[in-house]
Enzyme design. Structure first.
Site, PDB file in Angstrom:
ATOM      1  N   LYS A  29       0.852  -1.197   0.000  1.00 24.39           N
ATOM      2  CA  LYS A  29       0.000   0.000   0.000  1.00 24.39           C
ATOM      3  C   LYS A  29       0.889   1.248   0.000  1.00 24.39           C
ATOM      4  O   LYS A  29       2.097   1.155   0.267  1.00 24.39           O
ATOM      5  CB  LYS A  29      -0.917  -0.024   1.227  1.00 24.39           C
ATOM      6  CG  LYS A  29      -0.174   0.041   2.564  1.00 24.39           C
ATOM      7  CD  LYS A  29      -1.096  -0.247   3.742  1.00 24.39           C
ATOM      8  CE  LYS A  29      -0.335  -0.185   5.059  1.00 24.39           C
ATOM      9  NZ  LYS A  29      -1.117  -0.720   6.177  1.00 24.39           N
TER      10      LYS A  29
ATOM     11  N   ARG B   5     -10.579  -0.471  14.837  1.00 24.20           N
ATOM     12  CA  ARG B   5     -10.574   0.226  13.547  1.00 24.20           C
ATOM     13  C   ARG B   5     -11.589  -0.496  12.678  1.00 24.20           C
ATOM     14  O   ARG B   5     -12.777  -0.426  12.966  1.00 24.20           O
ATOM     15  CB  ARG B   5      -9.143   0.234  12.977  1.00 24.20           C
ATOM     16  CG  ARG B   5      -8.937   1.184  11.834  1.00 24.20           C
ATOM     17  CD  ARG B   5      -7.479   1.327  11.411  1.00 24.20           C
ATOM     18  NE  ARG B   5      -6.914   0.093  10.861  1.00 24.20           N
ATOM     19  CZ  ARG B   5      -5.677  -0.029  10.366  1.00 24.20           C
ATOM     20  NH1 ARG B   5      -4.860   1.018  10.386  1.00 24.20           N
ATOM     21  NH2 ARG B   5      -5.238  -1.161   9.885  1.00 24.20           N
TER      22      ARG B   5
ATOM     23  N   HIS C 218      -5.961  -7.529  12.896  1.00 24.59           N
ATOM     24  CA  HIS C 218      -4.768  -6.668  12.881  1.00 24.59           C
ATOM     25  C   HIS C 218      -4.367  -6.322  14.315  1.00 24.59           C
ATOM     26  O   HIS C 218      -5.218  -5.981  15.127  1.00 24.59           O
ATOM     27  CB  HIS C 218      -5.089  -5.395  12.097  1.00 24.59           C
ATOM     28  CG  HIS C 218      -3.883  -4.573  11.739  1.00 24.59           C
ATOM     29  ND1 HIS C 218      -2.743  -5.111  11.178  1.00 24.59           N
ATOM     30  CD2 HIS C 218      -3.645  -3.245  11.849  1.00 24.59           C
ATOM     31  CE1 HIS C 218      -1.857  -4.143  10.964  1.00 24.59           C
ATOM     32  NE2 HIS C 218      -2.372  -3.004  11.366  1.00 24.59           N
TER      33      HIS C 218
ATOM     34  N   ARG D  28       1.777 -11.070   7.039  1.00 23.82           N
ATOM     35  CA  ARG D  28       1.347  -9.866   6.331  1.00 23.82           C
ATOM     36  C   ARG D  28       2.231  -8.666   6.685  1.00 23.82           C
ATOM     37  O   ARG D  28       1.732  -7.616   7.101  1.00 23.82           O
ATOM     38  CB  ARG D  28      -0.097  -9.601   6.772  1.00 23.82           C
ATOM     39  CG  ARG D  28      -0.997  -9.013   5.717  1.00 23.82           C
ATOM     40  CD  ARG D  28      -2.434  -8.956   6.209  1.00 23.82           C
ATOM     41  NE  ARG D  28      -2.597  -8.170   7.400  1.00 23.82           N
ATOM     42  CZ  ARG D  28      -3.227  -8.548   8.520  1.00 23.82           C
ATOM     43  NH1 ARG D  28      -3.797  -9.730   8.605  1.00 23.82           N
ATOM     44  NH2 ARG D  28      -3.297  -7.758   9.562  1.00 23.82           N
TER      45      ARG D  28
ATOM     46  N   TYR E  33      13.515  31.575   6.232  1.00 19.35           N
ATOM     47  CA  TYR E  33      12.277  32.172   6.748  1.00 19.35           C
ATOM     48  C   TYR E  33      12.312  32.271   8.278  1.00 19.35           C
ATOM     49  O   TYR E  33      12.724  31.334   8.951  1.00 19.35           O
ATOM     50  CB  TYR E  33      11.076  31.317   6.366  1.00 19.35           C
ATOM     51  CG  TYR E  33      10.745  31.331   4.898  1.00 19.35           C
ATOM     52  CD1 TYR E  33      10.384  32.510   4.251  1.00 19.35           C
ATOM     53  CD2 TYR E  33      10.767  30.148   4.167  1.00 19.35           C
ATOM     54  CE1 TYR E  33      10.067  32.509   2.898  1.00 19.35           C
ATOM     55  CE2 TYR E  33      10.449  30.141   2.814  1.00 19.35           C
ATOM     56  CZ  TYR E  33      10.094  31.327   2.185  1.00 19.35           C
ATOM     57  OH  TYR E  33       9.777  31.318   0.852  1.00 19.35           O
TER      58      TYR E  33
ATOM     59  N   CYS F  68      12.560  25.003   3.685  1.00 12.69           N
ATOM     60  CA  CYS F  68      11.575  25.660   2.818  1.00 12.69           C
ATOM     61  C   CYS F  68      10.843  24.611   1.991  1.00 12.69           C
ATOM     62  O   CYS F  68      11.104  23.420   2.114  1.00 12.69           O
ATOM     63  CB  CYS F  68      12.255  26.657   1.888  1.00 12.69           C
ATOM     64  SG  CYS F  68      13.390  27.788   2.713  1.00 12.69           S
TER      65      CYS F  68
ATOM     66  N   ASP G 159      11.051  23.965  -1.254  1.00 10.63           N
ATOM     67  CA  ASP G 159      11.834  23.309  -2.299  1.00 10.63           C
ATOM     68  C   ASP G 159      13.319  23.186  -2.004  1.00 10.63           C
ATOM     69  O   ASP G 159      14.060  22.629  -2.806  1.00 10.63           O
ATOM     70  CB  ASP G 159      11.683  24.094  -3.615  1.00 10.63           C
ATOM     71  CG  ASP G 159      10.233  24.362  -3.932  1.00 10.63           C
ATOM     72  OD1 ASP G 159       9.452  23.405  -3.928  1.00 10.63           O
ATOM     73  OD2 ASP G 159       9.875  25.538  -4.138  1.00 10.63           O
TER      74      ASP G 159
HETATM   75  C1  LIG Z   1      -0.375  -1.659   6.919  1.00 11.18           C
HETATM   76  C2  LIG Z   1      -0.913  -2.952   7.340  1.00 11.18           C
HETATM   77  C3  LIG Z   1      -0.058  -4.051   7.542  1.00 11.18           C
HETATM   78  C4  LIG Z   1       1.437  -3.933   7.540  1.00 11.18           C
HETATM   79  O1  LIG Z   1       1.865  -3.308   8.718  1.00 11.18           O
HETATM   80  P1  LIG Z   1       3.414  -3.228   9.100  1.00 11.18           P
HETATM   81  O2  LIG Z   1       3.435  -2.674  10.462  1.00 11.18           O
HETATM   82  O3  LIG Z   1       4.033  -2.299   8.090  1.00 11.18           O
HETATM   83  O4  LIG Z   1       3.945  -4.602   8.986  1.00 11.18           O
HETATM   84  C5  LIG Z   1      -0.638  -5.271   7.806  1.00 11.18           C
HETATM   85  N1  LIG Z   1      -1.991  -5.410   7.893  1.00 11.18           N
HETATM   86  C6  LIG Z   1      -2.826  -4.361   7.734  1.00 11.18           C
HETATM   87  C7  LIG Z   1      -4.294  -4.579   7.879  1.00 11.18           C
HETATM   88  C8  LIG Z   1      -2.329  -3.105   7.466  1.00 11.18           C
HETATM   89  O5  LIG Z   1      -3.160  -2.072   7.334  1.00 11.18           O
END
Ligand SMILES: *Cc1c(COP(=O)(O)O)cnc(C)c1O
Length: 372
Positions: A38, A136, A170, A229, A269, A316, A318
Site C-alpha cells: 500500500k 478500527r 490486525h 502480512r 524564513y 523551505c 523546495d
Molecule cells: C499496513 C498494514 C499491515 C502492515 O503493517 P506493518 O506494520 O508495516 O507490517 C498489515 N496489515 C494491515 C491490515 C495493514 O493495514
C-alpha cells in the site's frame, strides 16, 4: 549523476528481495507470504516492488484501495491482491473484473457486495476482517460482542455470490515493548483463534487465516497461521536489527549553491538561525514538498562524504541550507544523503518525532525513484 534530477530516491530491489527471502526463511513450512505494498509500497514504488516480489515467489499482495490494486493489474501483476480498506459497492464489477480480493468488515457490506455480485451473475472473493482490539475496521467480537459478532460473520459468509477465502485481524501493539502490550497482543490472538474455532463449529472454515504484521512476525512467531502480512519489515525496518534486513531506499540530493555568509546573519524564513561565525553555507534542492519534514528544521544533519552537515534555518518548500564550514571537501554538486545508508530513515524519523513509515511514504511524487 544526472543533473536533471535535483533530488532522487535510490531504490534497491535486490534489498527488497533479500528482505523477502530473509523473512521467508523464518516462517514455518507452508506459511504463505503476503507483501503489503500500500501507499506505493511505502514510497518505494508499488509496481517495481510487486514485480520483484512476484518473481521471487511471494504469494499475495495487499493494498489500501481499488486504485492501488488497479495500478498493479494495469502493470501486468497477476498475483492475488487483497484490498485492506473499503470499496464502495458501485465498484464490485471492477473488483471481480480485476480478480481482486475485497475485505469485508461488517454484515451490511457483505449484503451489499453479495447483491451487486448477484446482479452481475458473478462471485466476489472476500476476506473477513475481525476487530480483536484495534478498534478500527472489522466485525466486533471483543467481550460482550462475541456472540453477535460470530452470528454476523456467519451471515456474511453465507451470502450468495461471495467466496470467503480468508479471515484476518490486525494487531495494535505487537511492535511495542512492555508486559501490558505483550498481554494485549496475546489476548488479541487468542480471541482471533476463538472466533475461527467458533466459526468452524458453525461449518465455516477459511483457506487463509492471517494476522501477523511486522511486529508479530518479529516477536510472535506463533501467530503466523496460514500467511503473514508484513509491510515495513519488507522495507528493512521493524526488526531492531535482529534479522539483518537492509534498508531499500536512499534519499539523495546534491549541493546546488555554496555561499560564504558573514557572522550574525539570519538564515531562511523567520530568521531562526543566526550565523555564529563566517559560514560556508550550502543550498540543497530538497524541501518539505519533497517530503522533508519542516519540523526537522535546525534539528538534523545530512550526510556528506566527509561526515554530517548540520541543517540550518527553516526547511523551505523546495530547498534548505546546510553548514559546510567544517567540511571543506564538500563542493558544488557533491552528493548529500538525506537518509539511507549513513543515516537510517529510523534515526531521522525519530528526530522528526515520527516513525520510519511516515518518512518513507512522505517522499513525494516529485522525487524520481531510481532503481539501482
Ligand atoms: C499496513 C498494514 C499491515 C502492515 O503493517 P506493518 O506494520 O508495516 O507490517 C498489515 N496489515 C494491515 C491490515 C495493514 O493495514
Amino acid at each position: 549523476m544526472d543533473l536533471r534530477k535535483r533530488t532522487w530516491a535510490e531504490i534497491s530491489l535486490d534489498n527488497i528481495e533479500h528482505n523477502y527471502r530473509t523473512i521467508r526463511s523464518t516462517l514455518p513450512e507452508g506459511c504463505k507470504f503476503l507483501g503489503v505494498v500500500k501507499a506505493d509500497a511505502y514510497g518505494h514504488g508499488a509496481v517495481p516492488v510487486s514485480r520483484r516480489l512476484e518473481a521471487a515467489g511471494a504469494d499475495y499482495l495487499a493494498v489500501s484501495c481499488l486504485d492501488e490494486a488497479a495500478e498493479l493489474r494495469d502493470a501486468g501483476i497477476k498475483m492475488p491482491i487483497l484490498i485492506l480498506g473499503h470499496t464502495p459497492r458501485e465498484f464490485v464489477g471492477e473488483l471481480i473484473e480485476l480478480d481482486l480480493t475485497q475485505t469485508v468488515t461488517c454484515e451490511a457490506k457483505a449484503v451489499e457486495y453479495s447483491r451487486e455480485a448477484a446482479r452481475l451473475g458473478k462471485t466476489l472473493r472476500v476476506h473477513i476482517k475481525v476487530d480483536t482490539g484495534m478498534s478500527r475496521l472489522g466485525f466486533l467480537v471483543a467481550g460482550g460482542h462475541f456472540r453477535q459478532g460470530i452470528e454476523n460473520i456467519v451471515s456474511a459468509c453465507r451470502q450468495e455470490n461471495l467466496d470467503p477465502e480468508g479471515i484476518y485481524t490486525h494487531f495494535a501493539v505487537s511492535d511495542e515493548p512492555g508486559e501490558e502490550n505483550v498481554e494485549f497482543t496475546k489476548n488479541q490472538f487468542s480471541l482471533f483463534i476463538r472466533v475461527i474455532e467458533c466459526l468452524k463449529d458453525a461449518g465455516i472454515s477459511f483457506k487463509l487465516r492471517h494476522c501477523a504484521n511486522t511486529g508479530a512476525v518479529v516477536s510472535y512467531p506463533e501467530t503466523a497461521l496460514d500467511m503473514v502480512r508484513p509491510g515495513i519489515l519488507l522495507y528493512g525496518f521493524g526488526d531492531g536489527g535482529r534479522l539483518g534486513l537492509r534498508p531499500c531506499m536512499r534519499l539523495m540530493t546534491h549541493v546546488s549553491t555554496i555561499k560564504h555568509i558573514d557572522p550574525s546573519l539570519p538564515v531562511s524564513y523567520g530568521g531562526t538561525f543566526i550565523t555564529p561565525r563566517r559560514t560556508r553555507m550550502g543550498v540543497i534542492p530538497i524541501g518539505y514538498a519533497d517530503g522533508l519534514f519542516r519540523s526537522l528544521s535546525n534539528n538534523c544533519s545530512f550526510m556528506t562524504s566527509d561526515g554530517p552537515a548540520p541543517q540550518r534555518g527553516r526547511i523551505c518548500m523546495d530547498m534548505c541550507m546546510i553548514d559546510l564550514t567544517d567540511l571543506p571537501g564538500v563542493n558544488l554538486e557533491s552528493l548529500i544523503e538525506i537518509f539511507g545508508e549513513k543515516q537510517s530513515a529510523e534515526e531521522l524519523a525519530k528526530r522528526a518525532g515520527t516513525i520510519s513509515y511516515e518518512l518513507l511514504c512522505s517522499v513525494s511524487k516529485r522525487v524520481p525513484r531510481v532503481y539501482v
